[in-house]
Design a protein around this motif. Structure first.
Motif, mmCIF file in Angstrom:
data_model
loop_
_atom_site.group_PDB
_atom_site.id
_atom_site.type_symbol
_atom_site.label_atom_id
_atom_site.label_comp_id
_atom_site.label_asym_id
_atom_site.label_seq_id
_atom_site.Cartn_x
_atom_site.Cartn_y
_atom_site.Cartn_z
ATOM 1 N N ARG A 133 15.167 34.127 50.066
ATOM 2 C CA ARG A 133 14.072 34.437 49.143
ATOM 3 C C ARG A 133 14.391 34.060 47.698
ATOM 4 O O ARG A 133 13.613 34.319 46.790
ATOM 5 C CB ARG A 133 13.706 35.919 49.225
ATOM 6 N N TYR A 134 15.548 33.446 47.479
ATOM 7 C CA TYR A 134 15.966 33.070 46.132
ATOM 8 C C TYR A 134 15.696 31.591 45.860
ATOM 9 O O TYR A 134 16.036 30.731 46.670
ATOM 10 C CB TYR A 134 17.456 33.353 45.932
ATOM 11 N N THR A 135 15.103 31.314 44.711
ATOM 12 C CA THR A 135 14.876 29.951 44.259
ATOM 13 C C THR A 135 15.713 29.722 43.017
ATOM 14 O O THR A 135 15.598 30.455 42.031
ATOM 15 C CB THR A 135 13.388 29.706 43.948
ATOM 16 N N ILE A 136 16.563 28.706 43.083
ATOM 17 C CA ILE A 136 17.541 28.425 42.037
ATOM 18 C C ILE A 136 17.285 27.022 41.504
ATOM 19 O O ILE A 136 16.870 26.131 42.248
ATOM 20 C CB ILE A 136 18.961 28.523 42.631
ATOM 21 N N ASP A 137 17.553 26.811 40.237
ATOM 22 C CA ASP A 137 17.483 25.479 39.648
ATOM 23 C C ASP A 137 18.624 24.645 40.241
ATOM 24 O O ASP A 137 19.795 24.979 40.076
ATOM 25 C CB ASP A 137 17.624 25.589 38.130
ATOM 26 N N ALA A 138 18.280 23.570 40.935
ATOM 27 C CA ALA A 138 19.299 22.750 41.592
ATOM 28 C C ALA A 138 20.203 22.023 40.596
ATOM 29 O O ALA A 138 21.255 21.514 40.967
ATOM 30 C CB ALA A 138 18.637 21.733 42.522
ATOM 31 N N LYS A 139 19.826 22.010 39.337
ATOM 32 C CA LYS A 139 20.651 21.382 38.300
ATOM 33 C C LYS A 139 21.720 22.337 37.784
ATOM 34 O O LYS A 139 22.566 21.950 36.988
ATOM 35 C CB LYS A 139 19.760 20.905 37.155
ATOM 36 N N ILE B 274 24.950 24.301 38.428
ATOM 37 C CA ILE B 274 26.110 24.417 39.311
ATOM 38 C C ILE B 274 26.419 25.890 39.569
ATOM 39 O O ILE B 274 26.740 26.275 40.690
ATOM 40 C CB ILE B 274 27.342 23.660 38.756
ATOM 41 N N LEU B 275 26.291 26.733 38.545
ATOM 42 C CA LEU B 275 26.555 28.162 38.740
ATOM 43 C C LEU B 275 25.540 28.782 39.690
ATOM 44 O O LEU B 275 25.879 29.649 40.491
ATOM 45 C CB LEU B 275 26.564 28.902 37.405
ATOM 46 N N GLY B 276 24.293 28.329 39.602
ATOM 47 C CA GLY B 276 23.265 28.828 40.512
ATOM 48 C C GLY B 276 23.584 28.485 41.949
ATOM 49 O O GLY B 276 23.504 29.334 42.844
ATOM 50 N N ILE B 277 23.954 27.236 42.192
ATOM 51 C CA ILE B 277 24.293 26.809 43.559
ATOM 52 C C ILE B 277 25.517 27.563 44.060
ATOM 53 O O ILE B 277 25.545 28.029 45.196
ATOM 54 C CB ILE B 277 24.499 25.288 43.627
ATOM 55 N N SER C 246 26.412 30.445 43.280
ATOM 56 C CA SER C 246 26.115 31.865 43.495
ATOM 57 C C SER C 246 25.545 32.119 44.892
ATOM 58 O O SER C 246 25.419 33.263 45.306
ATOM 59 C CB SER C 246 25.132 32.378 42.433
ATOM 60 N N THR C 247 25.221 31.050 45.607
ATOM 61 C CA THR C 247 24.744 31.182 46.984
ATOM 62 C C THR C 247 25.933 31.016 47.930
ATOM 63 O O THR C 247 27.041 30.702 47.511
ATOM 64 C CB THR C 247 23.684 30.111 47.313
ATOM 65 N N THR C 248 25.691 31.203 49.199
ATOM 66 C CA THR C 248 26.740 31.028 50.190
ATOM 67 C C THR C 248 26.888 29.552 50.518
ATOM 68 O O THR C 248 25.958 28.942 51.054
ATOM 69 C CB THR C 248 26.402 31.807 51.478
ATOM 70 N N LEU C 249 28.028 28.966 50.173
ATOM 71 C CA LEU C 249 28.262 27.563 50.505
ATOM 72 C C LEU C 249 28.337 27.425 52.020
ATOM 73 O O LEU C 249 28.830 28.296 52.717
ATOM 74 C CB LEU C 249 29.548 27.056 49.853
ATOM 75 N N GLY C 250 27.846 26.304 52.511
ATOM 76 C CA GLY C 250 27.847 26.070 53.947
ATOM 77 C C GLY C 250 26.603 26.575 54.642
ATOM 78 O O GLY C 250 26.405 26.342 55.821
#
Length: 87
Positions: free
Chosen positions: A35-41, A43-46, A48-52
């Protein structure tokens, strides 16, 4: 026109490169995880999600050339096309 694909970013280095590619584009690019939408630009936003974990990436553009260039640029992360829209 497709504007959304599923991607998988597996590592910190991969997330950095993905974000750098997104920064090359003027358009808004969303990185959607659950349910989270992050600015793909962001790096900290990305990071903050679960990698993989599979995420959706949406480019906010109606220009077909820009959309195709973007998707070709992130091709190594794409696991599936998810949404097709027509004008």
């Amino acid at each position: 026109m497709r504007n959304c694909v599923k991607v998988k970013v597996n590592s910190i280095e991969s997330a950095k490169e993905f974000s750098r590619i997104c920064e090359r584009f003027e358009e808004d690019i969303d990185y959607i995880v659950g349910r989270y939408t992050i600015d793909a630009k962001s790096i900290l936003g990305i990071l903050s999600t679960t990698l993989g974990k599979i995420a959706e990436v949406k480019i906010c553009s109606k220009d077909l050339k820009t959309i195709e260039l973007f998707f070709n640029s992130i091709n190594s992360w794409i696991v599936e096309e998810t949404i097709w829209k027509s004008n």
